[in-house]
Design a protein around this motif. Structure first.
Motif: not given
Lengths: 329, 329
Positions: B21-22, A165, A145-146, B107-108, B24-25, A85, B18-19, B104-105, A148, A137, A152-153, B112, B101-102, B28, A141
């Motif tokens: 960007e999370l 965080q 994600h945050l 794989i992660n 989006r995760y 990653e 809680s964020h 790296a994201l 990575l 885990i 990415e962004r 999970a 999403h690329g 995914m 993860a």
């Protein structure tokens, strides 16, 4: 890691291959474990088991050893995938697994090692341990994600709170909170809830210490490339702090380099940035922040351990945590 | 997959972020499950549970549903990683996760989802199920390693036996053997050992059928790109058979294209190769091989089920397997 953990980990992994190509695959599974990590997390787990009254050589100690083995296997499969990653070059002084075998085979080997981790958890036979590994885990993860997603962004307008965080998710749970809790579970005891607050502070302290060592560590002791975080474009407290004070010119040069992929980055410019960071007050700022977190975390840990069954072992655990917070490698 | 399995899978996954960007995760994690697979493996598991006397709505049925959910989660995390390993473009009619999403994201997220699979296994609470999932992942990863290593080494001088060993590892366990065994375990019964031989034959039949459909399937029904295996350089029984009979000129053109990475492959030449394969007798050869394996596998399955508690359900299971072996998508 301790030889007795490596032995247990290897005992789970296959050896006799029914096809020559599978022999290479089996060697890939053993590669990172054999390279030998520092075993920080498994040592914390075993020290926590000791503080919770688990004596060496008992059946509960055997269970703790299997949980510690699972934690080491967790560390190893995660590192295989992390190295892909982040496109890291080195791990423990040797090329990263995907640089030896390609991305596809390394993803697959990491997945298999992930499953062998569950075999070790299962082998431990400790009620509640599976839930701990699941939570660990999931939090790790989310933090990954945050981290990575910011790479990415190309997101650099982050607050320190964002970084903290991310670290609490990515590092604190698997490095501190879960090892402490698993030590209690191995003893058949409910983990003290105060381990969470202690671990959040200590996790931040350890990660920031690692970020500092990545910039000024001794290459002979530190297993990764010095400056690797810059080449990989990692957000750190040091960089976020420095961005607030850097000249417009330095900031532009920094952001220009960070917007390039790793192979396109200019080594000489990265070396300049590395020096700017060292010359700024930001490394000292981050180290002071880490020290304060370590102090707070140790105080919380001492409180959480005040009723632990073995106070001598509890004091050893606190001592080990104190050493980790000021480690040189 | 059945709505009741998707519901169970989604109930394990996080929703409140809680964020930002999370969020989006979390999306995914839900993406591949929501796209909806055919649920072949979970249906086999549930049909096997029925044949072993598990009635719909009973406590054992609830356990079978959780095991089936875990199998679907297995399928989904493996596909996320497979799509990266093969650099596939599409999955279930939409872009592959890593293309959205690329790498790296993605794989992660796959890692999970792997852990959430274990949460579903745990939730089922079926003794012996964890060992089945461990064995399934290990065999599948071995088969995947062989498949990927041949791509990486540009190895085309393979015997049919090599391909069949790869398929038995990569496909037979997770598609047939383990679903059949898990159905027995959900009923609290020891799985019949003859499921293994039946599953090895049926797994080969299903995979070869898939390889055939990849070349001549209906794009509207088949969720992946038609001809995608050629672009990804996958070994199939069809290609290995054709290579023995192709003219030196066609063989050279084929190997030249296969030695190129996917982006460098020439679409018109790949279309020529696709047509050569269809015009050769090799698709018919592979289909005949698959049909023979399916016939043998069904006979073995019927034997293995002859003492199953619910013979009506056992007959339905055999019928479902027969349909799968001749599926059009």
């Amino acid at each position: 890691m301790r030889p007795e953990l490596l032995e247990r980990a290897l005992s789970l992994l296959p050896t006799a291959a029914s096809h020559p190509e599978l022999a290479r695959y089996f060697a890939m599974l053993r590669d990172y474990p054999i390279r030998g990590g520092k075993g920080i997390r498994s040592e914390l787990l075993l020290a926590s088991a000791g503080a919770h009254g688990v004596g060496v050589g008992t059946a509960a100690w055997e269970r703790a050893l299997w949980l510690a083995t699972a934690l080491e296997l967790f560390q190893n499969w995660v590192l295989i995938h992390d190295d892909i990653e982040d496109d890291s070059e080195e791990r423990r002084g040797q090329p990263a697994l995907h640089r030896l075998h390609g991305v596809a085979l390394a993803i697959n080997a990491g997945d298999a090692l992930h499953a062998y981790m569950w075999a070790a958890v299962h082998r431990a036979g400790v009620p509640g341990a599976m839930e701990e590994f699941l939570a660990m885990i999931h939090r790790t993860a989310e933090g990954q994600h945050l981290d990575l997603a910011w790479v990415e962004r190309r997101e650099w307008t982050l607050k320190e709170a964002d970084y903290l965080q991310m670290v609490s998710l990515k590092t604190a749970h698997y490095t501190v909170i879960v090892p402490l809790r698993l030590g209690a579970l191995a003893a058949g005891l409910a983990p003290d809830e105060r381990f969470t607050a202690a671990g959040l502070a200590l996790g931040a302290a350890f990660q920031i210490r690692d970020d500092v060592l990545n910039l000024l560590g001794d290459p002979a002791k530190y297993g990764k490339e010095i400056g690797g975080d810059l080449l990989e474009g990692k957000r750190t407290l040091i960089v976020l702090h420095w961005l607030q004070t850097a000249s417009a010119e330095q900031k532009d040069i920094f952001l220009e380099q960070m917007h390039l992929g790793r192979p396109a980055k200019d080594a000489a410019t990265i070396a300049d940035i590395h020096r700017w960071l060292l010359d700024s007050g930001s490394v000292a700022y981050a180290q002071a922040y880490a020290d304060a977190q370590a102090k707070a975390g140790i105080a919380l840990l001492e409180q959480a351990l005040q009723d632990a069954p073995d106070q001598t072992a509890a004091a050893r655990l606190v001592g080990a945590v104190r050493e980790l917070a000021s480690r040189e490698a």
